[in-house]
Scaffold this active site. Structure first.
Site, mmCIF file in Angstrom:
data_model
loop_
_atom_site.group_PDB
_atom_site.id
_atom_site.type_symbol
_atom_site.label_atom_id
_atom_site.label_comp_id
_atom_site.label_asym_id
_atom_site.label_seq_id
_atom_site.Cartn_x
_atom_site.Cartn_y
_atom_site.Cartn_z
ATOM 1 N N SER A 99 0.921 -1.163 0.300
ATOM 2 C CA SER A 99 0.036 -0.070 0.013
ATOM 3 C C SER A 99 0.714 1.332 -0.107
ATOM 4 O O SER A 99 2.123 1.179 -0.121
ATOM 5 C CB SER A 99 -0.839 0.033 1.321
ATOM 6 O OG SER A 99 -1.714 0.981 1.301
ATOM 7 N N LEU A 100 0.343 2.435 0.143
ATOM 8 C CA LEU A 100 1.284 3.642 0.180
ATOM 9 C C LEU A 100 0.634 4.515 1.577
ATOM 10 O O LEU A 100 -0.195 4.506 1.856
ATOM 11 C CB LEU A 100 0.806 4.556 -0.914
ATOM 12 C CG LEU A 100 1.177 4.013 -2.363
ATOM 13 C CD1 LEU A 100 0.219 4.945 -3.441
ATOM 14 C CD2 LEU A 100 2.526 4.175 -2.627
ATOM 15 N N GLU A 136 1.690 10.485 -10.544
ATOM 16 C CA GLU A 136 0.432 9.915 -11.259
ATOM 17 C C GLU A 136 -0.787 10.151 -10.324
ATOM 18 O O GLU A 136 -0.747 10.235 -9.258
ATOM 19 C CB GLU A 136 0.795 8.449 -11.177
ATOM 20 C CG GLU A 136 1.911 8.080 -11.854
ATOM 21 C CD GLU A 136 2.351 6.642 -11.820
ATOM 22 O OE1 GLU A 136 1.463 5.887 -10.958
ATOM 23 O OE2 GLU A 136 3.301 6.233 -12.148
ATOM 24 N N TYR A 246 0.505 0.719 -13.680
ATOM 25 C CA TYR A 246 1.628 1.868 -13.011
ATOM 26 C C TYR A 246 2.600 1.315 -12.148
ATOM 27 O O TYR A 246 3.304 1.866 -11.583
ATOM 28 C CB TYR A 246 1.008 2.874 -12.169
ATOM 29 C CG TYR A 246 -0.224 2.283 -11.055
ATOM 30 C CD1 TYR A 246 0.591 1.392 -10.286
ATOM 31 C CD2 TYR A 246 -1.516 2.494 -11.106
ATOM 32 C CE1 TYR A 246 -0.310 0.994 -9.183
ATOM 33 C CE2 TYR A 246 -2.184 1.792 -10.184
ATOM 34 C CZ TYR A 246 -1.657 1.050 -9.008
ATOM 35 O OH TYR A 246 -2.485 0.653 -8.421
ATOM 36 N N LYS A 310 6.354 9.327 -7.199
ATOM 37 C CA LYS A 310 7.435 7.909 -7.035
ATOM 38 C C LYS A 310 8.793 8.363 -7.330
ATOM 39 O O LYS A 310 8.921 9.068 -8.634
ATOM 40 C CB LYS A 310 6.908 6.840 -7.843
ATOM 41 C CG LYS A 310 5.495 6.354 -7.557
ATOM 42 C CD LYS A 310 4.932 5.574 -8.530
ATOM 43 C CE LYS A 310 3.635 4.969 -8.270
ATOM 44 N NZ LYS A 310 2.994 3.989 -9.426
ATOM 45 N N LYS A 334 -3.140 13.059 -0.532
ATOM 46 C CA LYS A 334 -4.476 13.013 -0.720
ATOM 47 C C LYS A 334 -5.101 14.288 -0.931
ATOM 48 O O LYS A 334 -4.510 15.289 -0.619
ATOM 49 C CB LYS A 334 -4.893 12.279 0.604
ATOM 50 C CG LYS A 334 -4.606 10.826 0.474
ATOM 51 C CD LYS A 334 -5.481 9.952 -0.304
ATOM 52 C CE LYS A 334 -5.671 8.680 0.238
ATOM 53 N NZ LYS A 334 -6.748 8.164 1.328
ATOM 54 N N CYS A 431 -46.560 5.669 8.232
ATOM 55 C CA CYS A 431 -47.899 4.846 8.837
ATOM 56 C C CYS A 431 -48.394 5.499 9.968
ATOM 57 O O CYS A 431 -49.540 5.108 10.396
ATOM 58 C CB CYS A 431 -47.455 3.539 9.095
ATOM 59 S SG CYS A 431 -46.412 2.972 10.511
ATOM 60 N N CYS A 452 -46.714 -0.741 8.915
ATOM 61 C CA CYS A 452 -45.932 0.147 8.173
ATOM 62 C C CYS A 452 -45.635 -0.244 6.760
ATOM 63 O O CYS A 452 -45.225 -1.312 6.566
ATOM 64 C CB CYS A 452 -44.746 0.674 9.176
ATOM 65 S SG CYS A 452 -43.717 1.889 8.064
HETATM 66 S S1 IVH Z 1 1.649 2.477 -6.700
HETATM 67 C C1 IVH Z 1 4.175 0.077 -3.808
HETATM 68 N N1 IVH Z 1 0.195 4.019 -8.124
HETATM 69 O O1 IVH Z 1 -3.562 3.335 -4.007
HETATM 70 C C2 IVH Z 1 3.083 1.050 -4.408
HETATM 71 N N2 IVH Z 1 -0.904 2.841 -6.374
HETATM 72 O O2 IVH Z 1 -3.185 3.548 -1.281
HETATM 73 C C3 IVH Z 1 2.126 0.507 -5.003
HETATM 74 N N3 IVH Z 1 -3.345 3.588 -6.652
HETATM 75 O O3 IVH Z 1 -2.938 -0.376 -3.576
HETATM 76 C C4 IVH Z 1 0.968 1.130 -5.385
HETATM 77 N N4 IVH Z 1 -3.350 4.872 -8.307
HETATM 78 O O4 IVH Z 1 -4.853 0.726 -5.356
HETATM 79 C C5 IVH Z 1 0.248 3.150 -6.955
HETATM 80 N N5 IVH Z 1 -0.561 5.619 -9.641
HETATM 81 C C6 IVH Z 1 -0.748 4.706 -8.654
HETATM 82 C C7 IVH Z 1 -1.938 4.423 -8.206
HETATM 83 C C8 IVH Z 1 -1.959 3.588 -6.809
HETATM 84 C C9 IVH Z 1 -3.895 4.603 -7.403
HETATM 85 C C10 IVH Z 1 -3.828 2.713 -5.499
HETATM 86 C C11 IVH Z 1 -3.307 1.370 -5.406
HETATM 87 C C12 IVH Z 1 -2.713 1.280 -3.959
HETATM 88 C C13 IVH Z 1 -3.291 2.057 -3.395
HETATM 89 C C14 IVH Z 1 -2.567 2.563 -2.041
#
Ligand code: IVH
Length: 701
Positions: A99-100, A136, A246, A310, A334, A431, A452
């Protein structure tokens, strides 16, 4: 774990918590976040909005940062998403799908850039050395992994918990954006990216779903996830799913030197790369891009909730690596939820299928983040009061990905002079029955369960269900149709269907035989055991176990009904008696008396009793006759068995075990150190028994 106790801790600043409190809260957070993750990832039906979810996760992170020794094995920070759901084969991700981390401001973004600089020695030592990022758009879709072997698409999987996902290959094969072959690809090549739906296509899908009675999706992400996770790929094929690539997973050879180069390569392979992706050479360019894309957001054909930055150099990505579930080389910046101002034209209260009243604001239609909104939920009575939302007010509404937006706040200076606070109805708008506010809960519920119209089909379904009247052949489809055509409005009408035999036989898909079978099944249920009758009424909180307790205690329908009506007066003996039944707490008692206080319900009961009878509760067989139907209270500690065992035995012999002594108590069994209950028994002249006497009576002495 006590939910409320842990929830109360949440208001205490992290710095002020003791380790013990932190442990309690971390446990509660792990459970709660896991439940939200399951709802979101497996059921595609989120329980909370993203903001509330992020708040919980940040609280969890802050607690773990202060008490690292308390990090739990099941901590949400060690997990991504939710385990793969049953129904699909599993796929192990050779390279986990992580995840991020999130940041919410420019300052936090700059801090992230610094953290990268601090981590890599050459960047730390030479502030002039360029550090480029690729930006991105972050689409809120569903991340998936596509595996190509010798250029052929072999396996497609969801993220699942990051380590094991679901095999959705057949479904992914239906997407135009996913090439089935990539000539010249490395021998093993896993591409990762996001499956998503465009906003307009999502709205059109929801419209089709509405027409065909299908599931309505809350937002494009849920629609994408729900569409992909279909056991039948032809359903997926009919849904407007798209894909942006991506990232990569397992690969048999390096994918390039820079992320930018990698994206270019994906494009030449026939994969879709988001056209908004951009190389940023300096922090200023990154911040500027945030502003630019933020302004453009509503014009994009899909919803985005942020930007992913990234590190461009892949050798640096490699060295930066990962910390728990997120890379050190990427971050999600975000965006705030999209907001707009508009006017509340009216506040309506809707009644759901379970009788819960939900207030809804009818808004002057306005575009928020590319979607026209005309309604917003106001959640419940407390929320309206807290925000003091009134008809005629100008309000700030926000859309956080979902179609149904929230009212964030009122703009007080634009309030009309003559405005009046909203008065929540005390009777049901559908009702007219009384509305009950349960203690400790924000929900208001219509008590007219049997009458009702908003609840009618649900109630009828419950009434005929297997554990209630158990009427075969009267499924939801028939109930809906019969109700629509005026054949049944309330439960008693079911027993009058025989007067419409002709009409039923003549209906589409009904014939001589099926109609006769249904009417025969109904006739068989003219008499049911009391506990089924009670359960069938669908009184809130009165499930089978409670129905049985009530039947056992009151023995007959007349006895029960009389006592329930009388118990509306809290000072009555009946109220005390109800209160004393072990297993019936004050909130169940309140629902029971509210049901009987509603005249509509009594009419429906009268009507029903005209058609069917309830068999008196059949106590256990003779022999134990002396205890059957008796009410017993245990007090003090028993020498020969635990209180629970004594209670179970007494009940097995047909006795009712009550928690407190009243005039209706037959025996009080006094163990050692019996206190006030023994005294009360003496005052009321109730027979007291020693443990030995009780055992003798119970046939055990
Ligand atoms: S990179 C190790 N790039 O966001 C990094 N994630 O909050 C892997 N997401 O699980 C994720 N756009 O479902 C990446 N341009 C993007 C993205 C992206 C949407 C989603 C993805 C990830 C989640 C993390």
């Amino acid at each position: 774990m006590t939910g409320p106790a842990a929830a109360a801790l949440r208001d205490i600043p992290v710095e002020a918590l003791t380790a013990e409190q932190a442990a309690t809260e971390l446990h509660a957070l792990a459970d709660e976040i896991a439940a939200y993750d399951r709802a979101y990832h497996q059921d595609d039906a989120p329980l909370v909005d993203d903001g509330a979810y992020d708040t919980l996760r940040r609280r969890n992170d802050a607690l773990e940062a202060r008490f690292p020794e308390l990090i739990r094995a099941d901590s949400p920070s060690r997990r991504v998403g939710a385990p793969a759901a049953p129904g699909f084969a599993r796929v192990q991700h050779v390279r986990p799908m992580l995840s991020l981390g999130n940041v919410f401001s420019d300052e936090e973004l700059l801090e992230f850039i610094h953290s990268v600089r601090r981590f890599l020695k050459e960047l730390r030592d030479d502030p002039g050395l360029p550090l480029e990022f690729v930006a991105e758009p972050k689409i809120d879709g569903l991340s998936i992994s596509l595996r190509y072997e010798d250029g052929r698409f072999t396996v497609g999987a969801t993220r699942g918990d990051g380590f094991t996902g679901e095999n959705v290959t057949a479904n992914l094969q239906t997407l135009d954006d996913i090439p089935k072959r990539i000539p010249g690809a490395p021998a093993v090549f896993e591409v990762r990216g996001e499956v998503y739906m465009r906003r307009a296509e999502f709205l059109a899908l929801n419209e089709r779903q509405q027409e065909t009675g299908g599931k309505i999706f809350a937002n494009p992400r849920n629609a994408a996830a729900g569409s992909l996770r279909q056991l039948d790929p032809t359903i997926t094929a009919s849904r407007p799913l798209r894909f942006f690539a991506y990232a990569w997973g397992e690969v048999s050879e390096p994918v390039g030197e820079t992320h930018q180069g990698f994206l270019g390569r994906l494009q030449t392979m026939g994969l879709q790369v988001n056209p908004e992706a951009r190389l940023c050479r300096t922090p200023d360019e990154m911040v500027a891009f945030c502003r630019e894309l933020g302004d453009k957001r509503a014009l994009l054909p899909y919803d985005i909730d942020g930007i992913v930055f990234k590190v461009n150099r892949l050798d640096w990505q490699e060295r930066l690596g990962f910390v728990s579930r997120a890379p050190r080389w990427a971050i999600a910046r975000k965006f705030p939820a999209e907001r707009a101002r508009t006017r509340v034209n009216a506040i309506r209260v809707q009644v759901g299928r379970t009788g819960i009243l939900t207030p809804v604001a009818d808004l002057e239609p306005i575009t928020v983040g590319g979607v026209v909104v005309a309604r917003a939920t106001l959640h419940n009575e407390d929320e309206i009061a807290r925000k003091d939302v009134r008809e005629g007010d100008t309000v700030v509404v926000q859309r956080a990905g979902d179609v149904i937006p929230q009212v964030v706040a009122v703009v007080p200076e634009l309030r009309p002079a003559a405005s009046q606070p909203f008065v929540f109805p005390r009777t049901c708008p559908e009702c007219g029955s009384a509305v009950l506010r349960e203690p400790g809960v924000a929900a208001n519920r219509c008590t007219g369960g049997l009458v009702c119209p908003a609840q009618a089909v649900e109630r009828l379904k419950h009434f005929v269900s297997r554990d209630a009247f158990d009427i075969d052949g009267l499924g939801e489809r028939h109930l809906v149709a019969f109700r629509r055509d005026g054949l049944i409005a309330n439960p008693a009408d079911i027993f009058r269907l025989k007067d419409h035999a002709e009409a039923i036989r003549g209906r589409e898909r009904w014939g001589e035989r099926s109609a006769a079978n249904l009417l025969a099944a109904i006739e068989q249920r003219r008499k049911v055991p009391l506990e089924r009758f009670i359960y069938a009424l669908g009184i809130p909180q009165v499930g089978q176990a409670t129905a049985r307790l009530l039947a056992r205690h009151y023995r007959s329908l007349a006895g029960w009904r009389g006592a329930m009506v009388e118990a509306a007066d809290p000072a009555s003996d009946a109220a005390r008696d109800l209160d004393a039944i072990d297993g019936i707490g004050p909130s169940v008692a309140a629902d029971l008396t509210a049901f009987f206080a509603e005249p509509h319900n009594l009419q429906v009961l009268d009507d029903l009793q005209g058609e069917v009878a309830a068999e008196d509760f059949a106590g256990p067989a003779a022999g134990a006759g002396s205890l059957a139907g008796k009410t017993i209270v245990f007090t003090g500690s028993l020498a020969q068995m635990t209180r629970s065992e004594a209670k179970a035995r007494a009940e097995a012999l047909g006795a009712n075990v009550a928690a407190s002594v009243s005039r209706r108590t037959d025996f009080v069994v006094t163990g050692a150190d019996a206190g006030s209950k023994a005294k009360k028994a003496a005052e009321l002249g109730v027979t007291t028994l020693t443990e030995e006497e009780w055992l003798a009576l119970a046939g055990e002495g």
